[in-house]
Write a protein that holds these residues in place. Structure first.
Motif, PDB file in Angstrom:
ATOM      1  N   PHE A 135       0.836  -1.198   0.000  1.00 52.94           N
ATOM      2  CA  PHE A 135       0.000   0.000   0.000  1.00 52.94           C
ATOM      3  C   PHE A 135       0.869   1.245   0.000  1.00 52.94           C
ATOM      4  O   PHE A 135       1.917   1.266   0.645  1.00 52.94           O
TER       5      PHE A 135
ATOM      6  N   THR B 137       1.281   5.182   1.353  1.00 49.79           N
ATOM      7  CA  THR B 137       0.790   5.869   2.557  1.00 49.79           C
ATOM      8  C   THR B 137       0.772   7.372   2.343  1.00 49.79           C
ATOM      9  O   THR B 137       1.472   7.896   1.470  1.00 49.79           O
TER      10      THR B 137
ATOM     11  N   ARG C  64       2.130   9.507   4.045  1.00 49.46           N
ATOM     12  CA  ARG C  64       3.364  10.194   4.441  1.00 49.46           C
ATOM     13  C   ARG C  64       4.502   9.883   3.480  1.00 49.46           C
ATOM     14  O   ARG C  64       5.661   9.943   3.835  1.00 49.46           O
TER      15      ARG C  64
ATOM     16  N   GLN D 237       4.179   0.760   2.047  1.00 47.64           N
ATOM     17  CA  GLN D 237       4.116  -0.217   3.143  1.00 47.64           C
ATOM     18  C   GLN D 237       3.914  -1.615   2.594  1.00 47.64           C
ATOM     19  O   GLN D 237       3.014  -1.868   1.801  1.00 47.64           O
TER      20      GLN D 237
ATOM     21  N   GLU E 231       3.132  -5.374   4.029  1.00 47.60           N
ATOM     22  CA  GLU E 231       2.678  -5.935   5.288  1.00 47.60           C
ATOM     23  C   GLU E 231       2.214  -7.375   5.154  1.00 47.60           C
ATOM     24  O   GLU E 231       1.744  -7.819   4.100  1.00 47.60           O
TER      25      GLU E 231
ATOM     26  N   GLU F 242      -0.071 -10.142   7.631  1.00 44.26           N
ATOM     27  CA  GLU F 242      -0.906 -10.234   8.829  1.00 44.26           C
ATOM     28  C   GLU F 242      -1.523 -11.610   8.895  1.00 44.26           C
ATOM     29  O   GLU F 242      -2.170 -12.073   7.955  1.00 44.26           O
TER      30      GLU F 242
ATOM     31  N   TYR G  62       1.813  -9.802  13.185  1.00 43.29           N
ATOM     32  CA  TYR G  62       1.843  -8.728  12.179  1.00 43.29           C
ATOM     33  C   TYR G  62       3.269  -8.297  11.917  1.00 43.29           C
ATOM     34  O   TYR G  62       4.081  -8.171  12.838  1.00 43.29           O
TER      35      TYR G  62
ATOM     36  N   GLU H 128       5.236  -5.416   9.281  1.00 51.01           N
ATOM     37  CA  GLU H 128       5.190  -4.421   8.203  1.00 51.01           C
ATOM     38  C   GLU H 128       6.566  -3.821   7.983  1.00 51.01           C
ATOM     39  O   GLU H 128       7.382  -3.728   8.896  1.00 51.01           O
TER      40      GLU H 128
ATOM     41  N   GLU I  68       8.129  -0.363   6.059  1.00 53.67           N
ATOM     42  CA  GLU I  68       7.745   0.920   5.482  1.00 53.67           C
ATOM     43  C   GLU I  68       8.964   1.538   4.801  1.00 53.67           C
ATOM     44  O   GLU I  68       9.972   1.828   5.462  1.00 53.67           O
TER      45      GLU I  68
ATOM     46  N   TYR J 249       7.971  -2.949  11.684  1.00 53.87           N
ATOM     47  CA  TYR J 249       7.255  -3.138  12.938  1.00 53.87           C
ATOM     48  C   TYR J 249       6.816  -4.594  12.968  1.00 53.87           C
ATOM     49  O   TYR J 249       6.129  -5.069  12.066  1.00 53.87           O
TER      50      TYR J 249
ATOM     51  N   ASP K 176       7.359  -7.282  20.283  1.00 54.78           N
ATOM     52  CA  ASP K 176       6.707  -6.035  19.867  1.00 54.78           C
ATOM     53  C   ASP K 176       7.833  -5.034  19.619  1.00 54.78           C
ATOM     54  O   ASP K 176       8.330  -4.394  20.546  1.00 54.78           O
TER      55      ASP K 176
ATOM     56  N   GLU L 250       9.690  -2.043  16.945  1.00 53.59           N
ATOM     57  CA  GLU L 250       9.613  -1.103  15.824  1.00 53.59           C
ATOM     58  C   GLU L 250      10.948  -0.374  15.751  1.00 53.59           C
ATOM     59  O   GLU L 250      11.366   0.261  16.708  1.00 53.59           O
TER      60      GLU L 250
END
Lengths: 127, 158
Positions: free
Chosen positions: B98, B100, B102, B106, B108, B110, B116, B118, B120, B129, B136, B138
């Motif tokens: 995808f 983004t 900004r 991305q 990803e 899932e 998850y 991803e 970027e 991340y 967890d 990033e």
């Protein structure tokens, strides 16, 4: 019309999900977190306790796939910092920031925001 | 007619070990790329259908104009698009892709259990991340760590 500067915890924040390019993950029937990535703060519209239908009506004329919402309290619990930031043509415009001192959200914050948001209107499949 | 190699062999041909110091982003992207890739893909396109669809999708982001997301997003730069095209070489399983708002792209993955991952891609870095039951994290991607990240997420380097 002037709104309270502080967004009430019980208010909902709304964001539109466009349909081109496709941000919808059909197998999960929800949007990607990429739809919540934006330079600087994440733009949303606060409800100010308007009927949900009023919010959806504003977006319906745009090329969108869905409208999602998230409760302001849920945003603060992540934590993130929802701020009322009206602009000339939209008094409901608000932004979700990382914190009081930092604007840009992390990918983790964005992912959680995305997961906690709920589709309230999907094109050609109204809920 | 020479039989085409299996898909995994084609992918393995793209996994080169470059001795870069990764002092800059362009060196990092070179690590993921393969200068012989075009010839390889042209010879065995039927085995790389998903990969080519992903290439087309990334290339389609070149057509995104200012405000494409209705929130004022700028077009995705050629640097980000080209870096993403090169980075895609590293994946045996094609991610969801995808743009983004900004200016990044991305990638990803899932799983149904909530795991998850991803990536970027920005103009000057790739961040990732990763979230599982026990992890967890990033941070900015060190290209040398990509295989271990994929291993953690998938159980393999695919």
């Amino acid at each position: 019309m002037e709104l309270p500067n502080e967004i009430n915890d019980e208010e909902f924040l709304y964001r539109r999900i466009i349909n081109k390019p496709n941000f919808w993950k059909e197998e999960l029937n929800r949007h990607t977190s990429a739809a919540f990535k934006q330079s600087n703060g994440l733009s949303v519209d606060r409800s100010n306790f308007r009927p949900e239908s009023d919010v959806i009506d504003v977006y319906k004329n745009l090329e969108i796939k869905a409208v999602v919402n998230i409760k302001c309290q849920d945003c603060r619990e992540i934590p993130t910092n929802p701020k009322h930031m009206p602009i000339p043509d939209n008094i409901f415009h608000s932004e979700i920031h990382n914190s009081n001192s930092e604007v840009n959200l992390t990918s983790k914050q964005i992912k959680i925001l995305s997961e906690k948001s709920n589709p309230i209107w999907i094109k050609s499949d109204e809920i | 007619m020479v039989a085409s190699p299996p898909y995994t062999e084609i992918v393995d041909q793209r996994n080169f070990n470059y001795n870069f110091n990764f002092n800059n982003f362009s060196d990092s992207i070179k690590f993921f790329g393969d200068s012989n890739n075009n010839k390889t893909i042209n010879n065995y396109q039927f085995a790389l259908k998903d990969f080519n669809i992903a290439l087309e999708k990334i290339n389609s982001f070149k057509n995104l104009e200012t405000n494409w997301d209705t929130y004022g997003a700028l077009p995705i730069t050629d640097i980000v698009i080209n870096s993403s095209l090169t980075f895609l070489n590293k994946f045996k399983i094609i991610p969801d892709i995808f743009p983004t708002g900004r200016g990044s792209i991305q990638f990803e993955f899932e799983k149904s259990n909530g795991d998850y991952l991803e990536f970027e891609i920005f103009t000057d870095k790739i961040n990732y991340y990763l979230k599982t039951n026990s992890i967890d994290i990033e941070e900015q991607l060190n290209p040398l760590n990509l295989d271990s990240i994929l291993m953690t997420f998938n159980g393999t380097t695919e």
